[in-house]
Every structure is written in C-alpha cells, then in structure tokens.
Enzyme design. Sequence first.
Site, PDB file in Angstrom:
ATOM      1  CB  THR A 143     -14.512   0.803   3.054  1.00  0.00           C
ATOM      2  OG1 THR A 143     -14.802   1.759   1.834  1.00  0.00           O
ATOM      3  CG2 THR A 143     -14.563  -0.552   2.974  1.00  0.00           C
ATOM      4  CE  LYS A 156     -12.962  -0.609  -8.734  1.00  0.00           C
ATOM      5  NZ  LYS A 156     -11.672  -1.436  -8.172  1.00  0.00           N
ATOM      6  CE1 TYR A 160     -14.404   2.527  -7.646  1.00  0.00           C
ATOM      7  CE2 TYR A 160     -16.507   2.161  -7.908  1.00  0.00           C
ATOM      8  CZ  TYR A 160     -15.409   1.653  -7.383  1.00  0.00           C
ATOM      9  OH  TYR A 160     -15.425   0.872  -6.397  1.00  0.00           O
ATOM     10  CG  ASP A 196      -2.462   0.943   1.099  1.00  0.00           C
ATOM     11  OD1 ASP A 196      -1.941   2.159   0.725  1.00  0.00           O
ATOM     12  OD2 ASP A 196      -3.280   0.181   1.219  1.00  0.00           O
ATOM     13  CG  ASN A 200      -8.319  -4.580  -2.447  1.00  0.00           C
ATOM     14  OD1 ASN A 200      -9.497  -4.527  -2.520  1.00  0.00           O
ATOM     15  ND2 ASN A 200      -7.697  -3.819  -1.247  1.00  0.00           N
TER      16      ASN A 200
END
Length: 258
Positions: free
Chosen positions: A188, A157, A153, A38, A88
């Site tokens: 999240t 995807k 976005y 990350d 991810n």
Amino acid sequence: MTTAEPRRCIFITGAASGIGRATALLFAERGWFVGALDVDETGLGTLQAESQIGLARRLDVTDPQDYRAAVAAFAEHTGGRLDILFNNAGIIASSPLDEAPWEAVERLLRINLFGVMIGMQTALPLLKATPGSLCFSTCSASAIFGSANLTAYSASKHAVKGLTEALSIELKKHGVRAADVLPGIVDTAMLPPETRAMLPPDGPWRLVTPREVAEVVWRAYDEDRIHWYVPPELKDFHLMAVSEPEKARDYFISLGRG
C-alpha cells in the site's frame, strides 16, 4: 412461496485506499451492499466510480457524533442490518518513541485504537440485531511482536488484538463474532520504498497485496476463527514469539531492525 435471502452488507472504514478499497471492491463484486467510509473524499469518489458501492460517505472515526450519523445513514439503506463491521481505518508513523512528537502519538492512538472502539460501540446494536454478524478489525504483524521505530503503531495494534479477544468472549452470548487479521507487509501507499526493496520473495515477510487481505475478510465471515494471518506463515512466527520472545527480539535485531 419462499422468502428471498436478505442482501448482506458490510461497513468498511478506511475504504478509500489499500486494504479497505480492495475489500470494498471484492464485496461489491460478490453482490454485497457496501458502505465505504473514509476521510478521503476524493478516494471515495474514484472508488464509487469504479464499482457499485451502496454508500460512500466521509467519516472521521475519532468523532463519535459523526460515527453515529454514518451508522444511521448505513442502517437506512440496509433496514438496520449489518453483517460485517470492518474496522480498517488506521495510520502509521515511523519514529523512535523518544523522538516522536507527542501530538503525533496521540493522533495515531485516536485513529488506530479509539476509532476502532468508537466504531464497535456505535455499531454493536446493528450487529446484535443481525444473525451471524461479525465484528472484524485490521490488526498487524506488529501485534505479534512490536516493531522497532513503530512503537506507537505497535502499541495500538496490540490493543486492537486484545480488544478483539475480549469481545470474542463478550459478544458470544449475542451471537456476534469478533475477529481480526494480522497482515505482514502489505503493498500500500503506507509502505516506504526502501522497505519494499529489501523484502524477500517468499516466506512470512514477503509482500502481500491488499486483495489477499480482502479475501481473508471474505473467508472470515463463514469461519469461526479469531486471528487470521496474511501470509499464513505468520502464524508460526506468532507461536515462536509467544513461547520465546527473546528469540523473536534477537531475530529482528539480526535483520537490522533494532
């Protein structure tokens, strides 16, 4: 004398929070070697303090050189083995397309799409060398039907979903599987508080936990399925959206998402 089973291993991008963090914790709990990657070094530090993470390293997924170095460091720990590459890492930006700064659109696409492709290309030699390996990506319900005000976005995807499908064919001859998960609304830090307050208690648009998605990553290693849905009811919505896209459009407009 029998040979011991090799320790399985997973390389997770975006591992410092959310779905990535939950997946790192779950796989570490179950004895896998976990590579947690990350840009958030503070988050990686707390993750490492909480669990037995094999490798925690800063990684900018948009930087091919940095990615090569991260994969090489991981391979040193695992003897060149890679059972699951979990693409991810991703970001989200909410804005109508004509109001979005172009720099923000480019940044999102670099992370959400190019970062995934860089990771796949870089890690494929390890995946090909590991029997039964899996190239797995976090997609989104926005790849089922595009989400208004999440245009960039949604585009990213949809691209990841198409990439997964193409690789599911391309990699078959190498014994590598490609699959993705299409979560709905996940609890999240990316979720706006106003959205959380509007969610139903059940059905395809209920709030799901990062752990629920992590459990699907775990299951995907043992099952040959390309698309996974969290919650499972999203599959029915996907079938409807494919056969009657106008109906899906009108459904979202009726919810005030137009």
